[in-house]
Design a protein around this motif. Sequence first.
Motif, mmCIF file in Angstrom:
data_model
loop_
_atom_site.group_PDB
_atom_site.id
_atom_site.type_symbol
_atom_site.label_atom_id
_atom_site.label_comp_id
_atom_site.label_asym_id
_atom_site.label_seq_id
_atom_site.Cartn_x
_atom_site.Cartn_y
_atom_site.Cartn_z
ATOM 1 N N LEU A 75 0.697 -1.196 -0.050
ATOM 2 C CA LEU A 75 0.021 0.014 -0.021
ATOM 3 C C LEU A 75 0.989 1.275 -0.045
ATOM 4 C CD1 LEU A 75 -2.896 -0.983 2.445
ATOM 5 C CD2 LEU A 75 -2.888 -0.766 -0.013
ATOM 6 N N THR A 76 1.761 1.235 0.800
ATOM 7 C CA THR A 76 2.958 2.487 0.881
ATOM 8 C C THR A 76 3.370 2.557 -0.634
ATOM 9 O OG1 THR A 76 3.342 2.066 3.057
ATOM 10 C CG2 THR A 76 4.817 3.307 1.880
ATOM 11 N N GLU A 77 4.038 1.494 -1.203
ATOM 12 C CA GLU A 77 4.300 1.510 -2.631
ATOM 13 C C GLU A 77 3.488 2.083 -3.709
ATOM 14 O OE1 GLU A 77 5.659 -1.711 -6.025
ATOM 15 O OE2 GLU A 77 6.025 -2.163 -3.874
ATOM 16 N N LEU A 78 2.240 1.723 -3.648
ATOM 17 C CA LEU A 78 1.150 2.389 -4.583
ATOM 18 C C LEU A 78 0.794 3.706 -4.281
ATOM 19 C CD1 LEU A 78 -1.247 -0.532 -4.558
ATOM 20 C CD2 LEU A 78 -0.136 0.159 -6.369
ATOM 21 N N THR A 79 0.977 4.164 -3.034
ATOM 22 C CA THR A 79 0.865 5.490 -2.589
ATOM 23 C C THR A 79 1.807 6.299 -2.976
ATOM 24 O OG1 THR A 79 -0.411 4.681 -0.598
ATOM 25 C CG2 THR A 79 0.318 6.992 -0.614
ATOM 26 N N VAL A 80 2.976 6.194 -2.851
ATOM 27 C CA VAL A 80 4.037 6.539 -3.402
ATOM 28 C C VAL A 80 4.016 6.886 -4.842
ATOM 29 C CG1 VAL A 80 6.772 6.917 -3.692
ATOM 30 C CG2 VAL A 80 5.679 6.405 -1.449
ATOM 31 N N VAL A 81 3.879 5.875 -5.667
ATOM 32 C CA VAL A 81 3.805 5.821 -7.214
ATOM 33 C C VAL A 81 2.621 6.552 -7.654
ATOM 34 C CG1 VAL A 81 3.877 4.532 -9.032
ATOM 35 C CG2 VAL A 81 5.482 3.913 -7.128
ATOM 36 N N LEU A 82 1.721 6.503 -7.035
ATOM 37 C CA LEU A 82 0.578 7.246 -7.645
ATOM 38 C C LEU A 82 0.083 8.662 -7.053
ATOM 39 C CD1 LEU A 82 -2.250 4.391 -7.196
ATOM 40 C CD2 LEU A 82 -1.009 5.220 -9.324
ATOM 41 N N THR A 83 1.116 9.180 -6.267
ATOM 42 C CA THR A 83 0.903 10.377 -5.875
ATOM 43 C C THR A 83 1.541 11.423 -6.997
ATOM 44 O OG1 THR A 83 1.460 9.935 -3.660
ATOM 45 C CG2 THR A 83 1.990 12.178 -4.333
ATOM 46 N N ILE A 84 2.267 11.003 -7.899
ATOM 47 C CA ILE A 84 2.868 11.704 -9.036
ATOM 48 C C ILE A 84 1.663 12.038 -9.928
ATOM 49 C CG2 ILE A 84 4.586 11.816 -10.784
ATOM 50 C CD1 ILE A 84 6.182 9.894 -8.985
ATOM 51 N N PRO A 85 0.951 10.828 -10.374
ATOM 52 C CA PRO A 85 -0.326 11.552 -11.217
ATOM 53 C C PRO A 85 -1.072 12.336 -10.799
ATOM 54 C CG PRO A 85 0.205 8.977 -11.323
ATOM 55 C CD PRO A 85 1.135 9.894 -10.263
ATOM 56 N N THR A 86 -1.347 12.257 -9.407
ATOM 57 C CA THR A 86 -2.383 13.112 -8.843
ATOM 58 C C THR A 86 -1.862 14.713 -8.753
ATOM 59 O OG1 THR A 86 -2.897 11.263 -7.221
ATOM 60 C CG2 THR A 86 -3.534 13.343 -6.391
ATOM 61 N N ILE A 87 -0.530 14.914 -8.435
ATOM 62 C CA ILE A 87 -0.310 16.168 -8.331
ATOM 63 C C ILE A 87 -0.143 16.721 -9.838
ATOM 64 C CG2 ILE A 87 2.038 17.603 -8.313
ATOM 65 C CD1 ILE A 87 2.621 15.679 -5.838
ATOM 66 N N THR A 88 0.265 16.011 -10.836
ATOM 67 C CA THR A 88 0.482 16.383 -12.118
ATOM 68 C C THR A 88 -0.967 16.683 -12.625
ATOM 69 O OG1 THR A 88 2.312 14.857 -12.760
ATOM 70 C CG2 THR A 88 0.942 15.661 -14.477
ATOM 71 N N TYR A 89 -2.063 15.857 -12.472
ATOM 72 C CA TYR A 89 -3.330 16.279 -13.002
ATOM 73 C C TYR A 89 -3.903 17.384 -12.153
ATOM 74 C CZ TYR A 89 -3.076 11.609 -14.659
ATOM 75 O OH TYR A 89 -2.582 10.307 -15.391
ATOM 76 N N GLY A 90 -3.612 17.454 -11.013
ATOM 77 C CA GLY A 90 -4.059 18.789 -10.204
ATOM 78 C C GLY A 90 -3.415 19.989 -10.850
ATOM 79 N N PHE A 91 -2.181 20.006 -11.192
ATOM 80 C CA PHE A 91 -1.795 21.279 -11.884
ATOM 81 C C PHE A 91 -2.379 21.829 -13.289
ATOM 82 C CE2 PHE A 91 2.381 20.523 -9.792
ATOM 83 C CZ PHE A 91 2.168 21.629 -8.933
ATOM 84 N N TRP A 92 -2.968 20.555 -14.023
ATOM 85 C CA TRP A 92 -3.702 20.592 -15.175
ATOM 86 C C TRP A 92 -5.124 20.891 -15.143
ATOM 87 C CZ3 TRP A 92 1.160 19.411 -16.080
ATOM 88 C CH2 TRP A 92 1.739 19.671 -17.184
ATOM 89 N N GLY A 93 -5.511 21.004 -13.779
ATOM 90 C CA GLY A 93 -6.735 21.309 -13.367
ATOM 91 C C GLY A 93 -7.101 22.857 -13.077
ATOM 92 N N ILE A 94 -5.897 23.614 -13.056
ATOM 93 C CA ILE A 94 -5.893 24.933 -12.768
ATOM 94 C C ILE A 94 -6.324 25.723 -14.069
ATOM 95 C CG2 ILE A 94 -4.742 26.915 -12.002
ATOM 96 C CD1 ILE A 94 -2.654 24.949 -10.572
ATOM 97 N N ASN A 95 -6.992 26.883 -13.982
ATOM 98 C CA ASN A 95 -7.746 27.618 -14.799
ATOM 99 C C ASN A 95 -6.729 28.651 -15.302
ATOM 100 O OD1 ASN A 95 -10.167 26.344 -14.941
ATOM 101 N ND2 ASN A 95 -11.095 27.714 -13.573
ATOM 102 N N LEU A 96 -5.743 28.167 -16.019
ATOM 103 C CA LEU A 96 -4.491 29.092 -16.410
ATOM 104 C C LEU A 96 -4.095 28.483 -17.809
ATOM 105 C CD1 LEU A 96 -2.352 29.516 -13.230
ATOM 106 C CD2 LEU A 96 -3.776 31.151 -14.197
ATOM 107 N N LYS A 97 -3.501 29.332 -18.498
ATOM 108 C CA LYS A 97 -2.797 28.967 -19.793
ATOM 109 C C LYS A 97 -1.549 27.923 -19.533
ATOM 110 C CE LYS A 97 -1.985 29.175 -24.313
ATOM 111 N NZ LYS A 97 -2.818 28.392 -25.154
ATOM 112 N N LEU A 98 -1.926 26.525 -20.011
ATOM 113 C CA LEU A 98 -0.766 25.726 -19.487
ATOM 114 C C LEU A 98 -0.099 24.969 -20.750
ATOM 115 C CD1 LEU A 98 -3.048 23.851 -16.814
ATOM 116 C CD2 LEU A 98 -1.080 24.999 -16.459
ATOM 117 N N PRO A 99 1.049 24.336 -20.477
ATOM 118 C CA PRO A 99 1.768 23.615 -21.953
ATOM 119 C C PRO A 99 0.668 22.462 -22.262
ATOM 120 C CG PRO A 99 3.039 23.672 -19.951
ATOM 121 C CD PRO A 99 1.736 24.305 -19.384
#
Length: 64
Positions: A8-32
């Motif tokens: 469970l710790t392994e899954l949490t660490v690895v899946l935190t990266i997509p969560t952060i990435t998708y969170g940044f792309w959810g912001i209402n700004l001009k993004l790459p």
Amino acid sequence: MNNIMKTLTELTVVLTIPTITYGFWGINLKLPFQGIPYGSLLVIVISLLISLLVWYWLKKKKSL
């Protein structure tokens, strides 16, 4: 019980990266990749690649 917590710790660490990435792309700004037709797919692929690299790196360090 210890193996379950380790997995469970392994899954949490690895899946935190997509969560952060998708969170940044959810912001209402001009993004790459916003104007590219397959931009969201590209973001998903990049996020998954980074997650796999982190997983491999942690396995190699024997942290997982």
